[in-house]
Scaffold this motif. Structure first.
Motif, short mmCIF file in Angstrom:
data_model
loop_
_atom_site.label_atom_id
_atom_site.label_comp_id
_atom_site.label_asym_id
_atom_site.label_seq_id
_atom_site.Cartn_x
_atom_site.Cartn_y
_atom_site.Cartn_z
N GLU A 147 1.46 4.96 1.46
CA GLU A 147 1.13 5.58 2.75
C GLU A 147 1.43 7.07 2.70
OE1 GLU A 147 3.33 3.45 5.71
OE2 GLU A 147 2.39 1.53 5.24
N GLY A 168 1.27 8.34 7.65
CA GLY A 168 1.34 6.88 7.69
C GLY A 168 0.06 6.18 7.30
N GLN A 169 -1.02 6.95 7.06
CA GLN A 169 -2.30 6.34 6.70
C GLN A 169 -2.20 5.69 5.32
OE1 GLN A 169 -5.72 8.92 7.17
NE2 GLN A 169 -6.95 7.75 5.72
N LYS A 170 -2.76 4.48 5.19
CA LYS A 170 -2.76 3.77 3.90
C LYS A 170 -3.80 4.44 2.99
CE LYS A 170 -1.55 -0.63 6.09
NZ LYS A 170 -0.12 -0.60 5.76
N ASP A 176 0.84 -1.20 0.00
CA ASP A 176 0.00 0.00 0.00
C ASP A 176 0.87 1.24 0.00
OD1 ASP A 176 -2.50 -1.34 0.16
OD2 ASP A 176 -2.17 -1.68 2.30
#
Length: 407
Positions: free
Chosen positions: A322, A370-372, A320
Motif C-alpha cells: 500500500e 493507503g491505495q493498494k 498487498d
C-alpha cells in the motif's frame, strides 16, 4: 486531631507513590504486550515452512531474531516483577504502620468512652450543669460537653476511615501479588520456549555447517544481485530527474544535477511528506522487519557485508503493498524473476515497493495514501512473502523506519 492529620498525610503519600508506580508499571505492561505480539507475528509469518533443508539459513536467522525478542520479553517481565515486589513491600510497611495507628486510635477511643461512662455514673449531665455556681459557668460546661461529644464522634469517624483505607490497601496488595504470580508463570513459559528454540537452532546450525560453502556462495550471489537492483533504481531516478528538469524553462541558479527542480505543487507535496515524518503508515497491514536499513554484517557470517538499501518486511501470504503517501507512479521495473518494483514520486521523495507479484497501477497514475498498488510475491521455496521497501530523497537513500509509525 494530630492523628487525623498524620493519616491524611500518609494517604497522600501513598496515592502519590502509587501514581508514580502505576505510570512505570503501565509502560512495562505496554512493552510486554508489544514483545508478545511480536513473537505471535514471528510464529505466524516466519515459521510456516520451517524444516525444509533449503530454508535452513533463513530459518536460523529467524529463530535467532525470535530468541532475541523472547529475551527482551523476559527482561521486561523481570523488571515488572521487581517493580511489583517493591510496591508490595511498600504496601506491607504502610499497612503495618496504619494498623499500629488504628490500634492507638481504638485504645484512645476506648479510654475516652470509659471515662465518659464513668462520668455519667457519678453524676448526670443535668446535675453537672445545675451544680454550676453561675450562668457563665453553666454555659461553659454545656459547650465543653458539646465539644467532647463532637470529638468522640470525630474519633469514631476517623477509626472508620482508617479501617476502610487498610481494607483498600489489602485489596491492592492481593491484586499485586496475583499479578506477580502470573508474571512469574509467563516468564517460566518463555524460558521453556527459548530452550525449545535453541534446540531447533542447534539442529539448523548442524545442517548449515555441512553445506557452509554452498550457503556462503548463495549469500554472496544475493548480495551481488541486490547491488545490481540498487544500481538500476539509482539509474532510473537519475534519468527521471534529468528528464523532469529538462522540461523546466527557467532553472534556478542554485539547482543541482541530481535533484528535482520542483514546481509549486510538487514543493507543497514534498513539504507535507516531510511534515509526516515518523507518522507515515506502513506499506503493509501486518509485517515484521527481517532486515534493517544500512550497511551491516551478515547475521550468520560476519565476514560478509550487506548493504540494506531499505527494509525487508515479511508479511502474510496474499498481502498487498500500500502507498504510504499521495504521489504519482514514476516507473514500474521488472526484475529478473519477473517480480515488479513500483516507484512512486512524492515531490522530490520517492518510495519503492519491490518484490511484487503483480502491479495494480501503471506509470503516470495518481496515487493516494493507503491505495493498494500490487500483490506481494510469495517465495515458493521459503514460503515467505517479503516486500523490499526503499525510500529516497532525490538519489539519496533514507532509513524508512525513521519515517513510519512505530509498531
Amino acid at each position: 486531631m494530630g492523628n487525623l492529620k498524620f493519616n491524611i498525610f500518609l494517604a497522600l503519600v501513598f496515592l502519590m507513590s502509587y501514581a508514580s508506580f502505576s505510570q512505570t508499571k503501565e509502560q512495562l505492561e505496554a512493552q510486554r504486550k508489544k514483545y508478545r505480539n511480536e513473537i505471535t507475528r514471528y510464529n505466524k509469518l516466519l515459521f510456516k515452512e520451517i524444516g525444509k533443508k533449503e530454508n535452513a539459513l533463513q530459518d536460523l536467522k529467524d529463530i535467532n531474531q525470535k530468541i532475541q525478542v523472547r529475551n527482551k520479553l523476559i527482561k521486561t517481565i523481570q523488571l515488572e516483577a521487581k517493580l511489583l515486589s517493591k510496591g508490595i513491600k511498600t504496601n506491607e510497611r504502610k499497612i503495618e504502620n496504619l494498623k499500629k495507628n488504628l490500634e492507638a486510635l481504638k485504645t484512645d477511643y476506648a479510654s475516652m468512652i470509659y471515662k465518659s461512662y464513668k462520668s455519667k455514673s457519678q453524676q448526670s449531665r443535668m446535675m453537672f450543669l445545675l451544680s454550676s455556681q453561675n450562668f457563665y459557668q453553666a454555659y461553659k460546661r454545656l459547650e465543653y460537653m458539646k465539644q467532647y461529644a463532637s470529638f468522640r464522634k470525630k474519633q469514631g469517624e476517623e477509626i472508620l476511615v482508617q479501617a476502610n483505607f487498610i481494607s483498600k490497601l489489602n485489596d491492592s496488595l492481593r491484586y499485586q501479588k496475583s499479578v506477580k504470580d502470573t508474571l512469574i508463570f509467563v516468564e517460566k513459559n518463555q524460558k521453556d520456549a527459548i530452550i525449545s528454540d535453541k534446540k531447533q537452532q542447534e539442529s539448523l546450525i548442524t545442517t548449515i555447517k555441512k553445506k557452509e560453502g554452498k550457503y556462503k556462495r548463495e549469500i554472496k550471489k544475493n548480495v551481488r544481485e541486490e547491488k545490481i537492483v540498487a544500481e538500476r533504481i539509482d539509474k532510473i531516478v537519475r534519468e527521471a530527474i534529468a528528464k523532469a528538469n529538462k522540461k523546466v524553462a527557467n532553472k534556478p541558479k542554485n539547482s543541482k544535477k541530481n535533484e528535482f527542480i520542483l514546481s509549486p505543487e510538487a514543493k507543497a507535496l514534498a513539504a507535507k511528506f516531510e511534515l509526516n515524518k515518523g507518522k507515515l503508515p506502513w506499506p503493509v497491514q501486518e509485517g515484521i522487519v527481517v532486515r534493517k536499513f544500512g550497511k551491516q554484517s551478515h547475521p550468520l557470517y560476519p565476514g560478509i557485508e550487506i548493504n540494506g538499501t531499505g527494509l525487508h518486511i515479511v508479511t502474510s501470504q496474499g498481502s498487498d503493498a500500500e502507498a504510504i503517501f499521495n504521489g504519482e507512479v514514476l516507473n514500474i521495473l521488472v526484475g529478473s524473476g519477473g517480480t515488479k518494483n513500483v516507484m512512486i514520486r512524492h515531490g522530490n521523495y520517492i518510495t519503492s515497493y519491490n518484490h511484487l507479484e503483480n502491479a495494480y497501477v501503471k506509470k503516470g497514475d495518481k496515487i493516494t495514501t493507503g491505495q493498494k498498488i500490487g500483490r506481494i510475491f510469495t517465495d515458493k521455496v521459503s514460503g515467505k512473502t517479503t516486500l523490499i521497501f526503499v525510500l529516497l530523497k532525490n538519489t539519496y537513500k533514507l532509513n524508512p523506519a525513521s519515517w513510519m509509525l512505530k509498531r
